[in-house]
Design a protein around this motif. Structure first.
Motif, short mmCIF file in Angstrom:
data_model
loop_
_atom_site.label_atom_id
_atom_site.label_comp_id
_atom_site.label_asym_id
_atom_site.label_seq_id
_atom_site.Cartn_x
_atom_site.Cartn_y
_atom_site.Cartn_z
N SER A 56 -12.96 -12.82 5.60
CA SER A 56 -12.72 -12.05 6.83
C SER A 56 -11.23 -11.94 7.13
O SER A 56 -10.74 -12.41 8.15
CB SER A 56 -13.46 -12.68 8.01
OG SER A 56 -13.45 -11.81 9.13
N LEU A 57 -10.52 -11.26 6.25
CA LEU A 57 -9.05 -11.18 6.38
C LEU A 57 -8.62 -9.74 6.63
O LEU A 57 -8.91 -8.85 5.82
CB LEU A 57 -8.39 -11.70 5.09
CG LEU A 57 -6.86 -11.57 5.01
CD1 LEU A 57 -6.19 -12.40 6.09
CD2 LEU A 57 -6.37 -11.99 3.62
N ASN A 58 -7.95 -9.51 7.74
CA ASN A 58 -7.32 -8.23 8.02
C ASN A 58 -5.81 -8.44 8.08
O ASN A 58 -5.21 -8.55 9.14
CB ASN A 58 -7.82 -7.62 9.34
CG ASN A 58 -7.19 -6.27 9.64
OD1 ASN A 58 -6.44 -5.74 8.82
ND2 ASN A 58 -7.45 -5.74 10.81
N ALA A 59 -5.20 -8.54 6.91
CA ALA A 59 -3.74 -8.71 6.82
C ALA A 59 -3.11 -7.34 6.64
O ALA A 59 -2.48 -7.04 5.63
CB ALA A 59 -3.38 -9.63 5.66
N SER A 60 -3.31 -6.48 7.65
CA SER A 60 -2.84 -5.10 7.56
C SER A 60 -2.36 -4.63 8.92
O SER A 60 -2.49 -5.34 9.93
CB SER A 60 -3.98 -4.19 7.07
OG SER A 60 -4.85 -3.86 8.15
N LEU A 61 -1.86 -3.40 8.94
CA LEU A 61 -1.42 -2.79 10.18
C LEU A 61 -2.54 -2.02 10.88
O LEU A 61 -2.31 -1.37 11.89
CB LEU A 61 -0.25 -1.84 9.90
CG LEU A 61 1.03 -2.52 9.38
CD1 LEU A 61 2.06 -1.48 8.95
CD2 LEU A 61 1.62 -3.43 10.44
N SER A 62 -3.73 -2.10 10.33
CA SER A 62 -4.86 -1.38 10.93
C SER A 62 -5.53 -2.19 12.02
O SER A 62 -5.96 -3.32 11.77
CB SER A 62 -5.90 -1.03 9.87
OG SER A 62 -7.06 -0.49 10.46
N PRO A 63 -5.66 -1.62 13.23
CA PRO A 63 -6.39 -2.33 14.27
C PRO A 63 -7.89 -2.31 14.03
O PRO A 63 -8.65 -3.02 14.68
CB PRO A 63 -6.03 -1.55 15.54
CG PRO A 63 -5.74 -0.17 15.06
CD PRO A 63 -5.12 -0.32 13.71
N VAL A 64 -8.32 -1.47 13.09
CA VAL A 64 -9.75 -1.30 12.80
C VAL A 64 -10.13 -2.15 11.61
O VAL A 64 -9.56 -2.00 10.52
CB VAL A 64 -10.08 0.17 12.52
CG1 VAL A 64 -11.55 0.33 12.16
CG2 VAL A 64 -9.72 1.04 13.71
#
Length: 901
Positions: free
Chosen positions: A348-356
């Motif tokens: 469960s990794l969101n290492a991005s610039l996306s808020p989505v």
């Protein structure tokens, strides 16, 4: 680890050292078995201290295996002998990590075409596959200097080294002499050795990507207290995304950022770090990467911009970044990356610039564009398309779509792959990796920049001169579903992610709107699909039970492979009961189902089935805004399914090839020149190495020479000019055919000389008339990016005007060859058009195969054109050829494993 006691004694070995230039083209970054990286390069005299430190770290066993004795210290004489080599007869390569030597491989020539080879690998790095990588690179260096075979002496209990040779894919000869195993093998790559190399590359690169996408610890470098800074944004998304591992911050001006513990430097973080997200100013990135190297970080995501996209200073900064990272064992995503995401709940990794954070799904997504990142992920979420993992490569200085495909091929959580590509850094590798992946999982790709061949700013790749049709050929051979827009990519992606592949081209259409049904039927015809029967009109007031009954009927019909279901709500909101019925029916069937539910684009909840299909996938039904969109996606997937059902073609190995003689000819003929146009006899010699016979042509600079040549060849004859601007121009009087006797020859000669003007006769040649046949053109060109590109066309002005050519990217299979010959619009001329007899296409395919092998084997052969090739009922004749040699800069996909760049 030790193999082959290369003769280390005496000073005679130093006598061969001459002033050869440093072979910089042997330098390479490589991925090892565990996913880490190392730098390979030729040894240098200034490596003496590194070599001494390396030797001091070796265990007694490793030293014994290398020297056949416990040789604990190296003398100054040893240092000189081992580090000062000529890199021709005595060659040594070293592998380094963090600037320190971890292994050495060397060969010493023992005969004109034979050498002894020896390996030595530090104990801490044994078992990482370095021996196999070393063997590939030292063999390539040896072949470059005319060495065709290796010998190696190995102690019987040195099982690791024995396994390196036995598992390399070569045919190994083995003898026992005085308690030592003597091995010998030829270095010419075989189908088996290539397969072994590619399989090892696949496993290593998949492992390196897995280390990026499965981190236990992430550090965000550059997260500040400003809510809108890039680093703080990435940190917030990691925390809010529910990352299951541990996250830290590096900010020298804060003890905590956003509730996360902060440290002044990466080296201060108290635990091991798997992944570092770098969001600092471009000029600070190098220092951060150096700290990551000291810390032992495994991978980097560089979201910072200001690199190759801003000019030469940025390009140099980018080069230093990748050199430092790879040389320290790290892989890099970026720079100018949008980041990466993993939806697996174990990560469960969101290492991005996306808020989505898109929903969890089974589609892997690779994008080269950072600017489109948010739009792409928003579109996936709005359509209900689940993602398994997403990577934005940015400038793609290291990790590429090829790497991600290597990972997704084996990833149990990914069933389909989507690629947004702005450039192709290594098309040959893309072709072979995608061809293998597409046999198991659909690959959908958008390739932008069709209007020009130059790469976008920031993409440091070789510019391609290959025509757009060659790119199409590459995708077609690899089974990639190429689409024109991101919109269509999501249309196709939703279908391959949620439906089984169509079993054929027969499509049933049903719905409650005549207008929609007619649009769907027309779209099917245009796309090459077959409408099964008449579209079933259920009436404007059709209910869910009406749809259920109609669906049950068409899904049970053995004459139907796919169903297009259409629903237009009559004066009320879309009927969710109809959608539910459709989803449930599709889940129970083994047919492909697409739909147009006006007002319900994507995969809304009502079109999601409660269960799964027989093949284990969640069988939801994608809905498209228009029937044309639905049919377009269905047609693309139907074509792919047909490609996948067709057995993979077999590699083609024409008989009678003399590759070694061809390589020797090219080296001898090109000499020190950078480029060279070959004369007729030189062309004949080169082509003969590949079993291609060039029709005899005699110079006829005077009419008497023409008469003498005709008497020797026999009538009827053809008179033509070899002048470049007039070749094959019968319309300008530059070719005279079917000359039956001396009188006719003299008249034709005088008339042609008069028509073409003074000096024209210097280019005249005479040939015996070839049997009647269809004129064709077979050619190859060496593209800086693609490598060899082979083309085929039927001869004639119409072909040139319409650019009616088919292209293929070697190596070609038998299916590829058949596709080339049948892939031009003028192909009916070869197969009995208007009652003419079919020509010998088997011989034509063999000729193309031979030229493809020549082009694949010889990068210095920049261009070959066989024109015309007359193909008759029984055989063919190559009447003329042109060939140009240009010293190659090396191919992007060389034989030994190496990272691009």
């Amino acid at each position: 680890m030790r193999a082959a006691a290369v003769r280390d004694g005496g000073d005679a070995s130093l006598a061969s050292v001459v002033d050869h230039p440093y072979p910089a083209h042997w330098e390479a970054d490589v991925v090892l078995r565990d996913g880490g990286t190392a730098h390979l390069r030729p040894i240098r005299p200034d490596d003496a201290d590194r070599l001494r430190r390396f030797h001091a770290r070796l265990s007694d066993e490793t030293i014994y295996f290398r020297f056949f004795s416990l040789y604990r210290e190296l003398s100054e004489k040893d240092m000189l002998r081992f580090t000062v080599v000529d890199q021709v007869d005595r060659v040594a390569l070293v592998a380094t990590v963090g600037g320190e030597m971890i292994g050495v491989v060397r060969y010493e020539r023992t005969g004109p075409h034979e050498a002894e080879v020896a390996f030595n690998i530090e104990d801490a790095h044994q078992g990482r596959g370095l021996g196999s990588v070393f063997l590939e690179h030292i063999a390539a260096a040896a072949r470059e200097h005319g060495i065709g075979s290796f010998l190696a002496d190995v102690l019987p209990n040195n099982r690791k080294m024995l396994r390196v040779f036995q598992d390399a894919g070569y045919v190994v000869r083995q003898d026992m002499e005085e308690g030592v195993v003597r091995l010998g093998f030829d270095l010419e790559p075989t189908e088996n050795s290539r397969s072994v190399t590619q399989d090892r590359e696949h496993r290593a690169e998949a492992r390196s990507v897995q280390r990026l996408l499965r981190p236990a610890t992430v550090v965000v470098v550059g997260a500040s207290r400003s809510e809108h800074s890039i680093g703080r944004t990435v940190l917030r998304h990691i925390v809010e995304g529910g990352f299951t591992g541990t996250v830290y911050v590096v900010n020298p001006h804060a003890d905590e950022v956003g509730g996360v513990r902060s440290y002044a430097r990466v080296t201060d973080v108290p635990t091991d770090v798997d992944l570092a997200v770098v969001a600092v100013a471009a000029e600070q990135v190098e220092q951060v990467v150096a700290e990551c190297a000291v810390k032992g970080v495994r991978g980097l995501v560089v979201v910072s911009s200001g690199f190759a996209e801003v000019g030469e200073q940025g390009r140099e900064r980018q080069r230093r970044l990748v050199r430092l990272a790879r040389g320290s064992g790290m892989r890099v995503v970026g720079p100018s990356s949008f980041g990466l995401l993993v939806t697996d709940p174990d990560v469960s990794l969101n290492a991005s610039l996306s808020p989505v954070m898109p929903p969890r799904g089974r589609v892997g997504f690779f994008s080269q564009s950072g600017a489109l990142g948010v739009a792409i992920l928003d579109s996936a979420a709005s359509r209900g398309l689940g993602i398994s993992s997403f990577v934005s490569a940015g400038n793609r200085v290291d990790v590429s779509g090829n790497d991600l495909m290597q990972f997704w091929e084996d990833d149990a959580g990914t069933d389909a792959v989507m690629l947004y590509l702005e450039s192709l850094g290594n098309p040959r590798k893309f072709s072979r990796v995608a061809r293998r992946l597409s046999r198991r999982k659909p690959v959908v790709a958008v390739k932008s920049a069709r209007a020009h061949s130059s790469a976008p700013h920031g993409h440091v790749v070789r510019e391609s001169a290959a025509p757009a049709a060659a790119v199409e050929a590459l995708f077609r051979q690899a089974g990639v579903i190429r689409v024109d827009t991101i919109h269509t990519m999501f249309d196709v992606g939703a279908l391959v992610a949620h439906q089984s592949l169509p079993g054929g081209r027969r499509v049933a259409i049903l719905g409650n709107s005549d207008a929609l049904a007619m649009l769907a039927a027309d779209a099917c015809v245009d796309a090459g699909l077959v409408v099964a029967g008449e579209p079933r009109q259920l009436g404007a007031q059709a209910t869910a039970p009406d749809f259920a009954a109609a669906l049950a009927e068409v899904l049970a019909d053995d004459g139907v492979d796919s169903v297009v279901a259409l629903f237009s709500p009559p004066l009320q909101p879309a009927d969710e009961d109809v959608a539910t019925v459709l989803a449930q029916a599709a889940a129970r069937a083994d047919k492909t189902v697409v739909s147009t539910f006006l007002g319900m684009p994507g995969i809304p909840d009502a079109l999601r089935a409660a269960g799964v299909a027989a093949d284990g996938r969640e069988c939801s039904v994608p809905s498209y805004p228009t029937p044309e969109d639905a049919v377009r996606a269905l047609a693309a997937v139907t074509d792919y399914a047909q490609w996948r059902r067709t057995p993979a073609g077999n590699p083609v190995e024409p008989s009678g090839l003399d590759v070694r003689a061809a390589r020797a000819f090219v080296a001898r003929t090109l000499g020190d020149a950078e480029s060279l146009e070959l004369g007729q006899e030189q062309q004949r010699e080169l082509l003969a190495c590949y079993g291609i016979a060039l029709w005899d042509a005699r110079r006829a600079a005077t009419v008497e020479q023409a008469v003498a040549a005709a008497a020797d060849l026999g009538y009827p004859v053809a008179l033509k000019t070899t002048a470049g601007h007039l070749r094959h121009r019968s319309d300008l009087g530059a070719v005279r055919l079917d000359i039956d006797d001396e009188r006719g020859l003299r008249a034709a000669y005088d008339a042609m000389a008069l028509r073409l003007g003074p000096g024209a006769a210097a280019h005249f040649v005479l040939q015996r008339m070839a049997p009647v046949g269809v004129a064709t053109v077979v050619a190859s060109v060496e593209d800086p990016s693609f490598g060899p590109v082979v083309s085929f066309g039927v001869g004639g002005v119409a072909t040139e005007l319409l650019d009616d050519r088919a292209y293929g990217i070697p190596p070609l299979t038998d299916d590829d060859l058949r596709g080339l010959v049948r892939g031009v619009r003028a192909a009916p001329l070869l197969f009995g058009h208007r009652g003419s007899p079919p020509v010998d296409t088997a011989r034509l395919e063999d000729l193309i195969a031979r030229l493809a092998r020549l082009a694949d084997d010889l990068p210095d052969v920049a261009q070959v054109e066989l024109n015309p090739v007359l193909v008759g009922v029984d055989g063919l004749a190559v009447l003329a050829a042109s060939c140009r040699l240009v010293r190659s800069a090396g191919r992007t996909d060389r034989g030994a494993r190496a990272l691009l760049g």
